[in-house]
Design an enzyme around this catalytic site. Structure first.
Site, PDB file in Angstrom:
ATOM      1  N   ARG A   1      33.678 130.998   0.911  1.00  0.00           N
ATOM      2  CA  ARG A   1      32.752 129.634   0.807  1.00  0.00           C
ATOM      3  C   ARG A   1      31.626 130.312   0.140  1.00  0.00           C
ATOM      4  O   ARG A   1      30.657 129.637  -0.228  1.00  0.00           O
ATOM      5  CB  ARG A   1      32.555 129.026   2.178  1.00  0.00           C
TER       6      ARG A   1
ATOM      7  N   ASN B   1      22.174 129.712  12.679  1.00  0.00           N
ATOM      8  CA  ASN B   1      21.684 129.817  13.941  1.00  0.00           C
ATOM      9  C   ASN B   1      20.404 129.255  14.452  1.00  0.00           C
ATOM     10  O   ASN B   1      19.720 129.077  13.661  1.00  0.00           O
ATOM     11  CB  ASN B   1      21.767 131.348  14.369  1.00  0.00           C
TER      12      ASN B   1
ATOM     13  N   CYS C   1      30.785 129.187  13.429  1.00  0.00           N
ATOM     14  CA  CYS C   1      31.711 129.206  12.018  1.00  0.00           C
ATOM     15  C   CYS C   1      32.672 130.075  12.308  1.00  0.00           C
ATOM     16  O   CYS C   1      33.952 129.753  11.895  1.00  0.00           O
ATOM     17  CB  CYS C   1      30.822 129.419  10.859  1.00  0.00           C
TER      18      CYS C   1
END
Length: 271
Positions: A74, A132, A190
């Protein structure tokens, strides 16, 4: 301000110059902009790529991590050859290969209360591309106190959200929306829960759009609105946000003057 965006820009940025709300004056503002991108990963990749392509004059990139193979699914500005390399170095090389006119400053460090104020100072816009809650609250607090607008983005599995803060005097800050982070055990991860590879690209591209609107001074910002995107059924929802008068950072009786006054221990509340 003149309508001349600079030598060579007429051809390179022709598709911007032909947009009536951007034009030469808007492109010149883009080229004079100084933007801080916090995070060079999934969200940071499209943000960095499109801001560089658009001609944002100065980019500051903050990230403490190195490129890992699992990032490549990604984080599209990094390649297999970059594995093991600091993300900020890989990001800088990408920008320089795409647009040599961009001035790039890298900061291989975690964005925290120790460096937040100096990194945010004198920036036109800050972009939250973190994963985060601690960093999100530090970004919010440092930007809100400094009067610097910032664009927030977040992704999880097939869903994402984006909001812009600090572009209006009576708009909310991130703490108005989320006064405290959720319990640590409930915080999405994730690495554990996953994220569909194009999702950060979708949200990151929206973040880049908000940045360009802010610096080129056109359009309506998402300030006071949170856009929620669902990639599974391809829907979006815009939720209204209001300033919390009791917010300790931006409220009517705010008493916090510096990030040094805030204890950033989970759940990252004002102590």
């Amino acid at each position: 301000m003149s309508d001349d965006p600079g030598p060579g820009a007429e051809y390179r940025y022709a598709r911007h110059l032909s947009i009536d709300v951007v034009g030469g004056a808007g492109q010149e503002r883009i080229q004079q902009a100084d933007v801080l991108v916090v995070g060079a990963g999934g969200l940071g990749s499209p943000v960095i790529a499109y801001l560089a392509a658009a001609g944002v004059g100065t980019l500051h990139i903050v990230d403490p991590d190195i490129v890992e193979t699992s990032n490549l699914q990604r984080q599209v500005i990094h390649t297999e050859a970059d594995v093991g390399r600091p993300k900020v170095d890989s990001a800088k090389a990408f920008v320089e290969s795409l647009n040599s006119e961009i001035e790039v400053h890298t900061h291989e460090a975690e964005f925290g209360p120790e460096n937040a104020e100096s990194l945010v100072a004198d920036r036109d816009v800050v972009v939250d591309c973190t994963d985060n809650f601690r960093a999100r609250y530090v970004i919010n607090d440092a930007c809100t106190l400094a009067g610097v607008p910032f664009v927030h983005g977040a992704v999880y599995r097939l869903e994402g959200q984006i909001g812009t803060f600090g572009t209006s005097e009576d708009g909310p800050c991130y703490r108005c929306l989320f006064p405290e982070a959720p319990p640590e055990e409930a915080t999405p991860d994730c690495a554990v829960d996953g994220v569909l590879s194009p999702l950060p690209g979708t949200i990151g591209t929206m973040e880049a759009t908000e940045v360009l609107k802010a610096v080129a001074e056109f359009g309506e910002q998402l300030d006071g609105r949170l856009l929620v995107y669902d990639g599974e059924d391809m829907t979006t929802e815009t939720l209204p946000m209001r300033q919390n008068p009791d917010c300790p950072v931006c409220g009517e009786h705010a008493e916090i003057d510096s990030v040094a006054e805030i204890e950033y221990t989970h759940p990252f509340s004002i102590e």
